[in-house]
Design an enzyme around this catalytic site. Structure first.
Site, PDB file in Angstrom:
ATOM      1  N   SER A 274       0.795  -1.231   0.000  1.00 26.90           N
ATOM      2  CA  SER A 274       0.000   0.000   0.000  1.00 26.90           C
ATOM      3  C   SER A 274       0.831   1.286   0.000  1.00 26.90           C
ATOM      4  CB  SER A 274      -0.937   0.017   1.203  1.00 26.90           C
ATOM      5  OG  SER A 274      -2.028  -0.832   0.950  1.00 26.90           O
TER       6      SER A 274
ATOM      7  N   VAL B 292       1.488  -3.751   3.961  1.00 28.73           N
ATOM      8  CA  VAL B 292       1.396  -5.015   4.693  1.00 28.73           C
ATOM      9  C   VAL B 292       2.653  -5.883   4.623  1.00 28.73           C
ATOM     10  CG1 VAL B 292      -1.104  -5.353   4.760  1.00 28.73           C
ATOM     11  CG2 VAL B 292       0.190  -6.116   2.778  1.00 28.73           C
TER      12      VAL B 292
ATOM     13  N   LYS C 261       0.279   3.647  -2.853  1.00 28.32           N
ATOM     14  CA  LYS C 261      -0.925   4.484  -3.008  1.00 28.32           C
ATOM     15  C   LYS C 261      -0.621   5.980  -3.157  1.00 28.32           C
ATOM     16  CE  LYS C 261      -4.271   1.131  -1.132  1.00 28.32           C
ATOM     17  NZ  LYS C 261      -3.597  -0.147  -1.191  1.00 28.32           N
TER      18      LYS C 261
ATOM     19  N   TYR D 217      -3.301   3.532   8.365  1.00 28.14           N
ATOM     20  CA  TYR D 217      -4.490   2.736   8.711  1.00 28.14           C
ATOM     21  C   TYR D 217      -5.189   3.344   9.940  1.00 28.14           C
ATOM     22  CZ  TYR D 217      -1.899  -0.590   5.776  1.00 28.14           C
ATOM     23  OH  TYR D 217      -1.193  -1.180   4.764  1.00 28.14           O
TER      24      TYR D 217
ATOM     25  N   TYR E  94      -3.633  -2.146 -10.410  1.00 27.17           N
ATOM     26  CA  TYR E  94      -3.610  -2.069  -8.939  1.00 27.17           C
ATOM     27  C   TYR E  94      -2.780  -3.213  -8.345  1.00 27.17           C
ATOM     28  CZ  TYR E  94      -4.962  -2.333  -4.106  1.00 27.17           C
ATOM     29  OH  TYR E  94      -4.894  -2.418  -2.733  1.00 27.17           O
TER      30      TYR E  94
HETATM   31  N1  GLN Z   1      -2.338  -5.817  -1.852  1.00 27.15           N
HETATM   32  C1  GLN Z   1      -3.019  -5.460  -0.679  1.00 27.15           C
HETATM   33  C2  GLN Z   1      -4.515  -5.438  -0.882  1.00 27.15           C
HETATM   34  O1  GLN Z   1      -4.985  -4.917  -1.847  1.00 27.15           O
HETATM   35  C3  GLN Z   1      -2.544  -4.115  -0.178  1.00 27.15           C
HETATM   36  C4  GLN Z   1      -2.474  -4.240   1.220  1.00 27.15           C
HETATM   37  C5  GLN Z   1      -1.806  -3.160   2.008  1.00 27.15           C
HETATM   38  O2  GLN Z   1      -0.575  -2.965   2.025  1.00 27.15           O
HETATM   39  N2  GLN Z   1      -2.607  -2.568   2.842  1.00 27.15           N
HETATM   40  O3  GLN Z   1      -5.268  -5.935  -0.083  1.00 27.15           O
END
Ligand code: GLN
Length: 337
Positions: free
Chosen positions: A70, A265, A73, A247, A195
């Site tokens: 993530s 993650v 993003k 988060y 994505y």
């Molecule tokens: N690839 C993960 C997802 O789309 C991204 C997760 C993350 O780092 N929050 O669920």
């Protein structure tokens, strides 16, 4: 490489100290929602700082590759803002913290927009705005921008990409819901492929520090001099990172650490000290909110020791750290770019 690099500098010593204090912290769990992430070595820990003048300081495992997840993003959001401008992007992606999990299948009930660009829905909407005549060209545009921000050619972890694609039904549901509300247009499978690819880009803690420094340096990579993002979008990207990047810990992070940041993650955290530093941290064990346990500790420590919080009394202008870094002069390590 798991021993800290003890460069005899103020910033180098602080990184060394952070490594020493936190590398034995063993709390948390490695993400296992896809088997590939579960294979990460939980002992890995690296922290890297890159200044907007191109000085690099690091400690621990700063060469270990992991998937950006993530942390992609903010960069896809920056691409959308650079290519389409603020008003158009704002009509598709909001700027409010969601109060829901990052992967929740929920849109703002009044506007039908995803809440912000740091949750999956917002990132999928931003991915739908990537320009190119076909999906291959758009994928290359995305990889080229990430590589330019990192100052080296990055690559995909193909097995993570495959697993994200195979297990990504929740993200598919989010994308189709947005299609229903006209928040995305085009081919949903292609948008999702972009994505899943952006989550699967391999980076190191050092890459994250350089990418953070590119944002801190108003969109220009301090090592290569390449302008990657339009200067006017940086304020928007950093604002959303500041309020939504960590988060469900984002409020407490803003309170305690006070720098725009984004975590992923796989265990990465990227931090940006406006006009001054990019910070990259990596350690795969995550806390209950999904943030790297050692990474949070290391960035909290650095923020406290160097007064990096945006509203810290020592932070009295865009070059408050310059004196420290000038005194460090010559002690920085040469990044491998
Ligand atoms: N690839 C993960 C997802 O789309 C991204 C997760 C993350 O780092 N929050 O669920």
């Amino acid at each position: 490489m798991s021993s800290p690099n003890a460069s005899p500098t103020i910033v180098g010593n602080l990184l060394h100290e952070a490594y020493k204090q936190f590398h034995e912290v063993d709390d948390g769990t490695v993400a296992t929602y896809i088997p590939e992430l579960g294979k990460a070595d939980p002992g890995h820990f690296g922290i890297c700082v890159m200044s907007v003048d191109g000085d690099c300081y690091e400690s621990g495992d700063c060469d270990v590759e992991f998937t950006i997840q993530s942390i992609s993003k903010p960069f896809v959001y920056a691409m959308a803002l650079t290519d389409h401008g603020r008003d158009m992007v704002y009509s598709r992606i909001g700027v409010e913290p969601s109060g829901d999990a990052f992967n929740s299948i929920v849109l703002d009930q009044k506007t039908n927009r995803p809440f912000n660009a740091m949750v999956n829905a917002g990132a999928i909407a931003a991915s739908s705005l990537i320009q190119g005549v076909n999906v291959e060209e758009r994928a290359e545009a995305q990889m080229a921008v990430f590589s330019a921000a990192a100052g080296r050619r990055l690559r995909l972890d193909q097995s993570v990409y495959r697993s994200e694609t195979e297990t990504g039904n929740r993200n598919r549901a989010i994308a189709w819901l947005m299609m229903n509300f006209g928040m995305i247009e085009g081919n949903v499978d292609e948008i999702l492929s972009l994505y899943f690819q952006q989550c699967s880009i391999l980076v190191t803690a050092r890459d994250l520090a350089v990418m953070g420094a590119t944002l801190a340096n108003m969109g220009t990579n301090p090592l290569t001099g390449e302008n990657v993002f339009e200067i006017g979008c940086i304020q928007d990207v950093l604002s959303v990172m500041f309020t939504c990047g960590m988060y469900d810990y984002s409020g407490e992070w803003a309170f305690r650490v006070g720098i725009p940041a984004k975590s992923g993650v796989a265990g990465g955290i990227l931090g940006v000290v406006n006009r001054q530093l990019g910070i990259g941290a990596y350690s795969p064990k995550l806390d209950s909110r999904g943030n790297s346990v050692r990474g949070v500790k290391a960035l909290t420590y650095l923020s406290e020791e160097l007064g990096l919080h945006a509203f810290n009394f020592m932070n009295h202008g865009s070059h408050f750290l310059k004196n420290v870094l000038d005194r460090d002069g010559g002690g920085a390590v040469t990044p491998g770019v």
